[in-house]
Design an enzyme around this catalytic site. Structure first.
Site, PDB file in Angstrom:
ATOM      1  N   LYS A  94       2.954 -92.993  87.656  1.00  0.00           N
ATOM      2  CA  LYS A  94       4.594 -93.447  85.989  1.00  0.00           C
ATOM      3  C   LYS A  94       5.768 -92.750  87.165  1.00  0.00           C
ATOM      4  O   LYS A  94       5.935 -91.512  87.539  1.00  0.00           O
ATOM      5  CB  LYS A  94       4.172 -92.385  85.470  1.00  0.00           C
ATOM      6  CG  LYS A  94       5.588 -92.837  83.913  1.00  0.00           C
ATOM      7  CD  LYS A  94       5.315 -94.021  83.162  1.00  0.00           C
ATOM      8  CE  LYS A  94       6.631 -94.565  82.473  1.00  0.00           C
ATOM      9  NZ  LYS A  94       6.836 -95.442  83.578  1.00  0.00           N
ATOM     10  N   GLN A 115       8.659 -86.306  90.691  1.00  0.00           N
ATOM     11  CA  GLN A 115       8.009 -87.058  90.078  1.00  0.00           C
ATOM     12  C   GLN A 115       6.548 -86.676  88.813  1.00  0.00           C
ATOM     13  O   GLN A 115       7.002 -86.378  87.564  1.00  0.00           O
ATOM     14  CB  GLN A 115       8.304 -88.613  89.810  1.00  0.00           C
ATOM     15  CG  GLN A 115       8.012 -89.468  89.093  1.00  0.00           C
ATOM     16  CD  GLN A 115       9.181 -89.914  88.107  1.00  0.00           C
ATOM     17  OE1 GLN A 115      10.045 -90.051  88.730  1.00  0.00           O
ATOM     18  NE2 GLN A 115       9.747 -89.402  86.858  1.00  0.00           N
ATOM     19  N   LYS A 130       6.807 -93.834  92.061  1.00  0.00           N
ATOM     20  CA  LYS A 130       7.766 -94.902  92.537  1.00  0.00           C
ATOM     21  C   LYS A 130       7.773 -95.683  93.644  1.00  0.00           C
ATOM     22  O   LYS A 130       7.375 -95.938  94.424  1.00  0.00           O
ATOM     23  CB  LYS A 130       9.094 -93.320  93.276  1.00  0.00           C
ATOM     24  CG  LYS A 130      10.658 -93.438  92.535  1.00  0.00           C
ATOM     25  CD  LYS A 130      10.952 -92.843  91.488  1.00  0.00           C
ATOM     26  CE  LYS A 130      12.093 -93.379  90.864  1.00  0.00           C
ATOM     27  NZ  LYS A 130      13.013 -92.409  89.780  1.00  0.00           N
ATOM     28  N   GLY A 169      12.404 -97.967  85.023  1.00  0.00           N
ATOM     29  CA  GLY A 169      13.720 -99.100  85.710  1.00  0.00           C
ATOM     30  C   GLY A 169      13.807 -97.593  86.225  1.00  0.00           C
ATOM     31  O   GLY A 169      13.774 -96.304  86.594  1.00  0.00           O
ATOM     32  N   ASP A 170      15.237 -97.435  87.157  1.00  0.00           N
ATOM     33  CA  ASP A 170      16.284 -96.204  87.732  1.00  0.00           C
ATOM     34  C   ASP A 170      16.864 -97.054  88.487  1.00  0.00           C
ATOM     35  O   ASP A 170      17.889 -98.157  87.984  1.00  0.00           O
ATOM     36  CB  ASP A 170      15.386 -96.028  89.314  1.00  0.00           C
ATOM     37  CG  ASP A 170      15.686 -94.799  89.567  1.00  0.00           C
ATOM     38  OD1 ASP A 170      15.198 -93.692  89.306  1.00  0.00           O
ATOM     39  OD2 ASP A 170      16.442 -94.231  90.834  1.00  0.00           O
ATOM     40  N   THR A 213      17.573 -90.102  78.975  1.00  0.00           N
ATOM     41  CA  THR A 213      17.824 -89.953  79.963  1.00  0.00           C
ATOM     42  C   THR A 213      18.668 -88.712  80.200  1.00  0.00           C
ATOM     43  O   THR A 213      19.029 -87.539  79.860  1.00  0.00           O
ATOM     44  CB  THR A 213      18.123 -90.650  81.510  1.00  0.00           C
ATOM     45  OG1 THR A 213      16.658 -91.811  81.018  1.00  0.00           O
ATOM     46  CG2 THR A 213      17.520 -89.490  82.729  1.00  0.00           C
ATOM     47  N   ASN A 244      23.498 -96.189  83.611  1.00  0.00           N
ATOM     48  CA  ASN A 244      22.552 -95.946  82.449  1.00  0.00           C
ATOM     49  C   ASN A 244      22.731 -94.400  81.728  1.00  0.00           C
ATOM     50  O   ASN A 244      22.570 -94.161  80.805  1.00  0.00           O
ATOM     51  CB  ASN A 244      20.947 -96.549  82.501  1.00  0.00           C
ATOM     52  CG  ASN A 244      20.152 -95.961  81.215  1.00  0.00           C
ATOM     53  OD1 ASN A 244      19.779 -94.727  81.598  1.00  0.00           O
ATOM     54  ND2 ASN A 244      19.709 -96.197  80.793  1.00  0.00           N
ATOM     55  N   SER A 383       9.448 -93.066  78.741  1.00  0.00           N
ATOM     56  CA  SER A 383       8.791 -93.499  79.027  1.00  0.00           C
ATOM     57  C   SER A 383       7.033 -93.154  78.076  1.00  0.00           C
ATOM     58  O   SER A 383       6.380 -94.520  78.346  1.00  0.00           O
ATOM     59  CB  SER A 383       8.983 -93.380  80.497  1.00  0.00           C
ATOM     60  OG  SER A 383       9.672 -94.186  80.303  1.00  0.00           O
TER      61      SER A 383
HETATM   62  P1  NDP Z   1      22.427 -97.479  87.167  1.00  0.00           P
HETATM   63  O1  NDP Z   1      21.482 -98.118  88.506  1.00  0.00           O
HETATM   64  O2  NDP Z   1      22.582 -98.177  85.701  1.00  0.00           O
HETATM   65  O3  NDP Z   1      23.428 -96.787  88.144  1.00  0.00           O
HETATM   66  C1  NDP Z   1      23.561 -95.574  88.773  1.00  0.00           C
HETATM   67  C2  NDP Z   1      25.098 -94.781  88.860  1.00  0.00           C
HETATM   68  O4  NDP Z   1      25.481 -94.561  90.194  1.00  0.00           O
HETATM   69  C3  NDP Z   1      26.474 -96.415  89.149  1.00  0.00           C
HETATM   70  O5  NDP Z   1      27.518 -96.026  88.947  1.00  0.00           O
HETATM   71  C4  NDP Z   1      26.189 -95.890  90.808  1.00  0.00           C
HETATM   72  O6  NDP Z   1      27.403 -96.893  91.180  1.00  0.00           O
HETATM   73  C5  NDP Z   1      25.981 -94.813  91.025  1.00  0.00           C
HETATM   74  N1  NDP Z   1      25.874 -94.897  92.698  1.00  0.00           N
HETATM   75  C6  NDP Z   1      23.900 -95.242  92.506  1.00  0.00           C
HETATM   76  N2  NDP Z   1      24.024 -95.507  93.803  1.00  0.00           N
HETATM   77  C7  NDP Z   1      25.155 -94.604  94.562  1.00  0.00           C
HETATM   78  C8  NDP Z   1      25.944 -93.718  96.156  1.00  0.00           C
HETATM   79  N3  NDP Z   1      25.116 -94.329  97.079  1.00  0.00           N
HETATM   80  N4  NDP Z   1      26.546 -93.302  96.492  1.00  0.00           N
HETATM   81  C9  NDP Z   1      27.783 -93.342  94.890  1.00  0.00           C
HETATM   82  N5  NDP Z   1      27.362 -93.683  93.740  1.00  0.00           N
HETATM   83  C10 NDP Z   1      26.635 -94.014  93.611  1.00  0.00           C
HETATM   84  O7  NDP Z   1      21.526 -96.292  87.821  1.00  0.00           O
HETATM   85  P2  NDP Z   1      21.072 -94.587  86.843  1.00  0.00           P
HETATM   86  O8  NDP Z   1      21.829 -94.586  86.048  1.00  0.00           O
HETATM   87  O9  NDP Z   1      19.244 -95.289  85.928  1.00  0.00           O
HETATM   88  O10 NDP Z   1      20.264 -93.380  87.870  1.00  0.00           O
HETATM   89  C11 NDP Z   1      21.540 -92.692  88.023  1.00  0.00           C
HETATM   90  C12 NDP Z   1      20.615 -91.209  89.042  1.00  0.00           C
HETATM   91  O11 NDP Z   1      19.425 -91.339  87.229  1.00  0.00           O
HETATM   92  C13 NDP Z   1      19.349 -91.488  89.875  1.00  0.00           C
HETATM   93  O12 NDP Z   1      19.125 -90.527  90.784  1.00  0.00           O
HETATM   94  C14 NDP Z   1      18.391 -92.239  88.841  1.00  0.00           C
HETATM   95  O13 NDP Z   1      17.120 -91.844  90.301  1.00  0.00           O
HETATM   96  C15 NDP Z   1      18.395 -90.812  88.225  1.00  0.00           C
HETATM   97  N6  NDP Z   1      17.402 -90.893  87.422  1.00  0.00           N
HETATM   98  C16 NDP Z   1      17.489 -92.271  86.140  1.00  0.00           C
HETATM   99  C17 NDP Z   1      16.448 -91.998  85.336  1.00  0.00           C
HETATM  100  C18 NDP Z   1      16.957 -93.397  84.293  1.00  0.00           C
HETATM  101  O14 NDP Z   1      15.870 -93.673  83.236  1.00  0.00           O
HETATM  102  N7  NDP Z   1      17.178 -94.580  84.282  1.00  0.00           N
HETATM  103  C19 NDP Z   1      15.740 -91.290  84.933  1.00  0.00           C
HETATM  104  C20 NDP Z   1      15.542 -89.955  85.336  1.00  0.00           C
HETATM  105  C21 NDP Z   1      16.990 -90.032  86.792  1.00  0.00           C
HETATM  106  P3  NDP Z   1      27.569 -98.694  92.219  1.00  0.00           P
HETATM  107  O15 NDP Z   1      27.097 -99.404  90.762  1.00  0.00           O
HETATM  108  O16 NDP Z   1      29.029 -98.669  92.626  1.00  0.00           O
HETATM  109  O17 NDP Z   1      26.944 -98.687  92.682  1.00  0.00           O
HETATM  110  O1  2IT Z   2      13.573 -90.994  87.632  1.00  0.00           O
HETATM  111  C1  2IT Z   2      13.166 -91.358  87.032  1.00  0.00           C
HETATM  112  O2  2IT Z   2      12.052 -89.794  85.953  1.00  0.00           O
HETATM  113  C2  2IT Z   2      13.588 -92.322  86.340  1.00  0.00           C
HETATM  114  N1  2IT Z   2      13.629 -93.571  87.499  1.00  0.00           N
HETATM  115  C3  2IT Z   2      12.296 -92.897  85.192  1.00  0.00           C
HETATM  116  C4  2IT Z   2      11.061 -93.203  85.058  1.00  0.00           C
HETATM  117  C5  2IT Z   2       9.924 -93.535  83.920  1.00  0.00           C
HETATM  118  O3  2IT Z   2       9.363 -93.843  84.093  1.00  0.00           O
HETATM  119  O4  2IT Z   2      10.799 -94.048  82.911  1.00  0.00           O
END
Ligand code: NDP
Ligand code: 2IT
Length: 451
Positions: A94, A115, A130, A169-170, A213, A244, A383
């Site tokens: 997952k 994870q 992943k 998603g991520d 998250t 997100n 999830s």
């Molecule tokens: P999104 O794609 O929704 O948003 C990512 C954000 O981070 C954007 O503002 C993006 O800017 C910025 N960003 C991404 N890469 C870079 C980089 N290399 N340098 C600077 N800014 C960056 O992703 P999420 O919000 O889903 O994910 C954000 C973090 O949270 C990640 O580390 C992800 O693994 C983690 N996460 C997400 C979960 C989820 O449920 N979605 C669960 C647990 C962890 P720009 O648009 O300019 O690229």
């Molecule tokens: O990093 C994370 O925990 C996620 N991107 C969410 C993973 C999930 O299966 O909901």
């Protein structure tokens, strides 16, 4: 038996580096866990002699595939897709899917390894995995993203399933992409089943998954502060990212009376000196998910200061939420945050702090620091609840899911306290989360014998 734990760690890491040459993000994630686990298992021969940690660093399998798609000009494009199936000792693999140009095997192996521990901490039956691709969705039309997702799933579908591996998603993969991916899976296998999470509510999604998250990170912060007799209300908060995790983190902080001073994207940062309002956060959510614009546009719209190319870490703030990407806080930035009065850091992103930054936060007197595997586990926890609802063919109410999310985050906090409390009530949340996450998976692996 006298065990030299430092020597054990060094030898162990030499093996990891030799087996995974050049995969620096993966080395970093393993080292961060091994630092706590190797001393912990030093006097536990069952784990140590049966090489449980070493086995956990070796993914069950890494799948890589070609993704070919046609852009709007009719030109063919070629990307590389991956799925890392790390460990299914306690449940189906997952974990999310990331679409970003920086995606490579090292990045996905670090995320899959993390994870495993995170999912174990939720208490739900989920293994770790992943996936992703080095595809850059920026500037791509909806139709291009759809064609990419369909081609990606045409390859991926044979390796996943509701009892095998359940992606989500991520970065770069939100509800639009999950829709395209799920639609293509359904078309290929002719079954409607819970193979992905983060689905829209109309086709098997769960309430609160979108928010989970960011909300979960704030619940974790609330728990850490409460454990030390403090609260969120009235405190200055710094958030990086505007996707997100960042936007729902901002929303929940505002609801709890926090003052959100910053958001960012990969181009720069905004500073709202009086704190963002919920209406402004709504506008930014729409900007990012529908209009797909840049955070600088929010500065123009609301008169915030925009700092091109900057991250939020030089702004004085007490509660710090890195919610963008890995290694986004380095040692120097960590020192600046500490100097400017940071009280707590809660990792919304995965591995956002470099090893040097973790050491700086650790050395700062009484600073609270929740690692990603505890702080952002709310997303995968919901999830897991989405998987339960899909199996039951039911949809729980928003209040029901939110209550379960709160309960899960509370129990993660309790586990960190149980395994990570040092003298004087100070909690080492990294140690607590690593040990609690490890033991469940390790015990399941022991039960299966040698494999
Ligand atoms: P999104 O794609 O929704 O948003 C990512 C954000 O981070 C954007 O503002 C993006 O800017 C910025 N960003 C991404 N890469 C870079 C980089 N290399 N340098 C600077 N800014 C960056 O992703 P999420 O919000 O889903 O994910 C954000 C973090 O949270 C990640 O580390 C992800 O693994 C983690 N996460 C997400 C979960 C989820 O449920 N979605 C669960 C647990 C962890 P720009 O648009 O300019 O690229
Ligand atoms: O990093 C994370 O925990 C996620 N991107 C969410 C993973 C999930 O299966 O909901």
């Amino acid at each position: 038996m006298v065990v030299d734990k430092a020597e054990d760690l060094e030898k162990f890491m030499e093996g990891v580096v030799a087996r995974n040459p050049g995969e620096t993000e993966f080395h970093q994630a393993v080292h961060e866990v091994a630092m706590d686990i190797i001393p912990y298992i030093a006097d536990k021969p069952l784990y140590k002699d049966l090489r449980i940690l070493e086995r956990m660093t070796e993914p069950d399998r890494v799948i890589s595939f070609r993704v070919v798609w046609e852009d709007d000009k009719g030109e063919l494009r070629v990307n590389r897709g991956f799925r890392v199936q790390q460990n299914n000792a306690i449940g189906p693999y997952k974990g999310g899917i990331r679409f970003h140009p920086s995606v490579n095997q090292s990045v996905l192996k670090f995320l899959a390894f993390e994870q495993v521990f995170k999912n174990s901490l939720t208490g739900l039956p989920m293994g770790g995995g992943k996936g992703g691709a080095n595809f850059d969705p920026k500037g791509r039309s909806d139709r291009e993203v759809m064609r990419f997702c369909q081609s990606f799933m045409t390859q991926l579908h044979r390796y996943i399933g509701p009892d095998t591996d359940v992606p989500a998603g991520d970065i770069g993969v939100g509800s639009r992409e999950v829709g395209y991916l799920f639609g293509q899976y359904k078309r290929l296998v002719n079954r409607f089943e819970g193979v992905l999470t983060g689905k829209a509510l109309e086709f098997g999604g769960s309430h609160v998954r979108t928010e989970a998250t960011g909300y979960g990170a704030v619940y974790m912060m609330e728990g850490m502060l409460a454990h030390h007799g403090e609260h969120i209300e009235g405190r200055n908060c710094l958030i990086s990212g505007s996707g997100n995790v960042a936007t729902y983190c901002a929303e929940k902080l505002i609801a709890m009376g926090g003052k959100v001073l910053t958001l960012s994207d990969s181009s720069g940062m905004i500073v709202a000196k009086d704190g963002l309002t919920q209406d402004q956060v709504e506008w930014i959510k729409d900007l990012k998910t529908r209009r797909r614009g840049r955070i600088s546009e929010a500065a123009k719209e609301f008169g915030f200061k925009y700092h091109k190319g900057k991250k939020p870490w030089a702004i004085p703030g007490e509660l710090v939420f890195p919610c963008a990407t890995q290694n986004e806080i380095d040692g120097e930035e960590a020192r600046l945050l500490v100097k400017n009065g940071a009280r707590a850091v809660c990792e919304g992103a995965n591995m956002p702090a470099t090893p040097e930054a973790i050491a700086v936060f650790g050395a700062a007197k009484s600073l609270l620091h929740a690692p990603a595997k505890a702080a952002n586990a709310g997303g995968v926890a919901v999830s897991g609840l989405e998987m339960s609802q899909n199996s039951l063919r039911l949809q729980w109410t928003e209040a029901e899911v939110d209550a379960r999310l709160r309960e899960i985050v509370k129990s993660i906090h309790d586990e960190c306290v149980e395994f990570g409390t040092r003298k004087g009530n100070h909690v080492d949340y990294f140690k607590g989360a690593n040990i609690a996450g490890f033991t469940k998976v390790a015990d399941a692996m022991l039960a299966y014998g040698v494999m």
